[in-house]
Design a protein around this motif. Structure first.
Motif, PDB file in Angstrom:
ATOM      1  N   UNK A 173       1.424  -4.014   9.534  1.00  0.00           N
ATOM      2  CA  UNK A 173       1.205  -2.563   9.309  1.00  0.00           C
ATOM      3  C   UNK A 173       0.630  -2.129  10.722  1.00  0.00           C
ATOM      4  N   UNK A 174      -0.600  -2.598  10.952  1.00  0.00           N
ATOM      5  CA  UNK A 174      -1.325  -2.370  12.081  1.00  0.00           C
ATOM      6  C   UNK A 174      -0.733  -2.467  13.646  1.00  0.00           C
ATOM      7  N   UNK A 175       0.087  -3.344  13.524  1.00  0.00           N
ATOM      8  CA  UNK A 175       0.864  -3.943  14.659  1.00  0.00           C
ATOM      9  C   UNK A 175       1.984  -2.665  14.745  1.00  0.00           C
ATOM     10  N   UNK A 176       2.694  -2.475  13.806  1.00  0.00           N
ATOM     11  CA  UNK A 176       3.564  -1.340  13.782  1.00  0.00           C
ATOM     12  C   UNK A 176       2.888  -0.044  14.409  1.00  0.00           C
ATOM     13  N   UNK A 177       1.804   0.307  13.610  1.00  0.00           N
ATOM     14  CA  UNK A 177       1.281   1.469  14.208  1.00  0.00           C
ATOM     15  C   UNK A 177       0.832   1.885  15.304  1.00  0.00           C
ATOM     16  N   UNK A 178       0.714   0.786  16.381  1.00  0.00           N
ATOM     17  CA  UNK A 178       0.391   0.525  17.678  1.00  0.00           C
ATOM     18  C   UNK A 178       1.508   0.962  18.536  1.00  0.00           C
ATOM     19  N   UNK A 179       2.815   0.886  18.265  1.00  0.00           N
ATOM     20  CA  UNK A 179       3.961   0.928  18.690  1.00  0.00           C
ATOM     21  C   UNK A 179       4.928   2.215  17.872  1.00  0.00           C
ATOM     22  N   UNK A 180       4.103   2.859  16.965  1.00  0.00           N
ATOM     23  CA  UNK A 180       5.000   3.852  15.943  1.00  0.00           C
ATOM     24  C   UNK A 180       5.565   4.948  16.811  1.00  0.00           C
ATOM     25  N   UNK A 181       4.984   5.362  17.839  1.00  0.00           N
ATOM     26  CA  UNK A 181       5.622   6.716  18.513  1.00  0.00           C
ATOM     27  C   UNK A 181       6.837   6.202  19.228  1.00  0.00           C
ATOM     28  N   UNK A 182       6.765   4.804  19.847  1.00  0.00           N
ATOM     29  CA  UNK A 182       7.969   4.484  20.530  1.00  0.00           C
ATOM     30  C   UNK A 182       9.024   4.067  19.675  1.00  0.00           C
ATOM     31  N   UNK A 183       8.671   3.383  18.681  1.00  0.00           N
ATOM     32  CA  UNK A 183       9.655   3.121  17.593  1.00  0.00           C
ATOM     33  C   UNK A 183      10.429   4.348  16.937  1.00  0.00           C
ATOM     34  N   UNK A 184       9.771   5.262  16.623  1.00  0.00           N
ATOM     35  CA  UNK A 184      10.279   6.537  15.968  1.00  0.00           C
ATOM     36  C   UNK A 184      10.953   7.135  17.007  1.00  0.00           C
ATOM     37  N   UNK A 185      10.607   7.363  18.348  1.00  0.00           N
ATOM     38  CA  UNK A 185      11.496   7.923  19.371  1.00  0.00           C
ATOM     39  C   UNK A 185      12.839   7.407  19.637  1.00  0.00           C
ATOM     40  N   UNK A 186      13.015   5.877  18.968  1.00  0.00           N
ATOM     41  CA  UNK A 186      14.494   5.360  18.934  1.00  0.00           C
ATOM     42  C   UNK A 186      15.125   5.412  17.653  1.00  0.00           C
ATOM     43  N   UNK A 187      14.687   6.203  16.809  1.00  0.00           N
ATOM     44  CA  UNK A 187      15.232   6.466  15.728  1.00  0.00           C
ATOM     45  C   UNK A 187      14.760   5.728  14.392  1.00  0.00           C
ATOM     46  N   UNK A 188      13.708   4.802  14.355  1.00  0.00           N
ATOM     47  CA  UNK A 188      13.226   4.162  13.228  1.00  0.00           C
ATOM     48  C   UNK A 188      12.274   4.974  12.470  1.00  0.00           C
ATOM     49  N   UNK A 189      12.355   4.916  11.169  1.00  0.00           N
ATOM     50  CA  UNK A 189      11.312   5.847  10.286  1.00  0.00           C
ATOM     51  C   UNK A 189      10.505   4.861  10.020  1.00  0.00           C
ATOM     52  N   UNK A 190       9.052   5.172  10.435  1.00  0.00           N
ATOM     53  CA  UNK A 190       8.243   4.353  10.292  1.00  0.00           C
ATOM     54  C   UNK A 190       7.438   4.468   9.264  1.00  0.00           C
ATOM     55  N   UNK A 191       7.384   5.510   8.384  1.00  0.00           N
ATOM     56  CA  UNK A 191       6.542   6.022   7.437  1.00  0.00           C
ATOM     57  C   UNK A 191       5.911   4.716   6.371  1.00  0.00           C
ATOM     58  N   UNK A 192       6.906   4.100   5.934  1.00  0.00           N
ATOM     59  CA  UNK A 192       6.540   2.990   4.914  1.00  0.00           C
ATOM     60  C   UNK A 192       6.322   1.720   5.690  1.00  0.00           C
ATOM     61  N   UNK A 193       6.345   1.443   6.909  1.00  0.00           N
ATOM     62  CA  UNK A 193       5.848   0.331   7.861  1.00  0.00           C
ATOM     63  C   UNK A 193       4.396   0.514   8.311  1.00  0.00           C
ATOM     64  N   UNK A 194       3.669   1.445   8.070  1.00  0.00           N
ATOM     65  CA  UNK A 194       2.664   1.459   8.635  1.00  0.00           C
ATOM     66  C   UNK A 194       1.255   1.371   7.438  1.00  0.00           C
ATOM     67  N   UNK A 195       1.719   1.160   6.200  1.00  0.00           N
ATOM     68  CA  UNK A 195       0.794   0.980   5.131  1.00  0.00           C
ATOM     69  C   UNK A 195       0.935  -0.580   4.779  1.00  0.00           C
ATOM     70  N   UNK A 196      -0.144  -1.338   4.632  1.00  0.00           N
ATOM     71  CA  UNK A 196      -0.099  -2.593   4.083  1.00  0.00           C
ATOM     72  C   UNK A 196       0.515  -2.790   2.785  1.00  0.00           C
ATOM     73  N   UNK A 197       0.472  -1.927   1.777  1.00  0.00           N
ATOM     74  CA  UNK A 197       0.976  -1.797   0.499  1.00  0.00           C
ATOM     75  C   UNK A 197       2.545  -1.478   0.462  1.00  0.00           C
ATOM     76  N   UNK A 198       3.037  -1.147   1.472  1.00  0.00           N
ATOM     77  CA  UNK A 198       4.531  -0.741   1.478  1.00  0.00           C
ATOM     78  C   UNK A 198       5.181  -1.169   2.670  1.00  0.00           C
ATOM     79  N   UNK A 199       4.638  -1.917   3.512  1.00  0.00           N
ATOM     80  CA  UNK A 199       5.483  -2.333   4.654  1.00  0.00           C
ATOM     81  C   UNK A 199       6.783  -3.410   4.422  1.00  0.00           C
ATOM     82  N   UNK A 200       6.215  -4.277   3.291  1.00  0.00           N
ATOM     83  CA  UNK A 200       7.005  -5.422   3.288  1.00  0.00           C
ATOM     84  C   UNK A 200       8.555  -4.881   2.437  1.00  0.00           C
TER      85      UNK A 200
END
Length: 189
Positions: free
Chosen positions: A124-151
């Protein structure tokens, strides 16, 4: 193969590291099956070569081998090893294997059994680092940046990408590669 950027390569035995570096990028589904990777792993097993560099004292050699089988696309071999380990990391590899084979409901079941694994927080922390880049490409990262929701969020996104042939597949493959590296490193102890 994508870059090994989240693993301390010195923890991996040289022959095992060579297998990882030569393997193709793992996809989101059951493919690719890689004959060369399968043969290289079979050679490691036949020679009883340890996967970790710490004189064969990996915390769990079975889990590391399960991870290598995933790289080869040998889901059944990965499954038999991860299922035999009752620790949470065994359930984690088991969940990844079911996600790869397209058994998404079963994957979520195994991730629920994982609970609060340290790798989920790291991912979740690693995804949060690149969140803006991933979201700019169309990936919804909301659930991916929380340890309890990422899986569970990753399972849902992979299911959507596989069934709809989504353009976010490459971003998800990268996230799954981060996950593989983090869990592999954790499995080595």
């Amino acid at each position: 193969m994508p870059v090994l950027d989240l693993i301390a390569a010195e923890k991996i035995a040289p022959r095992a590291l060579a297998v990882i570096e030569a393997a193709p990028s793992p996809g989101l589904g059951a493919a690719p099956k890689c004959r060369a990777t399968r043969q290289a792993i079979e050679s490691l097993v036949a020679d009883q070569t340890s996967i970790c560099e710490s004189n064969g004292n990996c915390e769990n050699e079975k889990l590391a081998l399960s991870a290598l089988w995933l790289l080869a696309g040998e889901l059944d071999r990965s499954h038999s090893l991860s299922q035999a380990v009752e620790a949470t990391s065994g359930s984690y590899w088991h969940g990844i294997m079911h996600r790869r084979e397209g058994d998404f409901w079963n994957s979520k079941y195994w991730f629920r059994r994982v609970g609060a694994h340290p790798v989920l927080q790291q991912l979740a922390e690693r995804i949060a680092v690149d969140r803006k880049s991933l979201e700019s490409q169309g990936l919804d990262c909301r659930g991916l940046v929380g340890a309890d929701t990422v899986a569970e969020a990753l399972v849902d996104l992979c299911q959507a990408a596989v069934t709809e042939k989504s353009e976010i597949s490459l971003d998800l493959e990268l996230i799954c590669w981060w996950e593989w590296q983090l869990l592999f490193s954790y499995s080595l102890g």
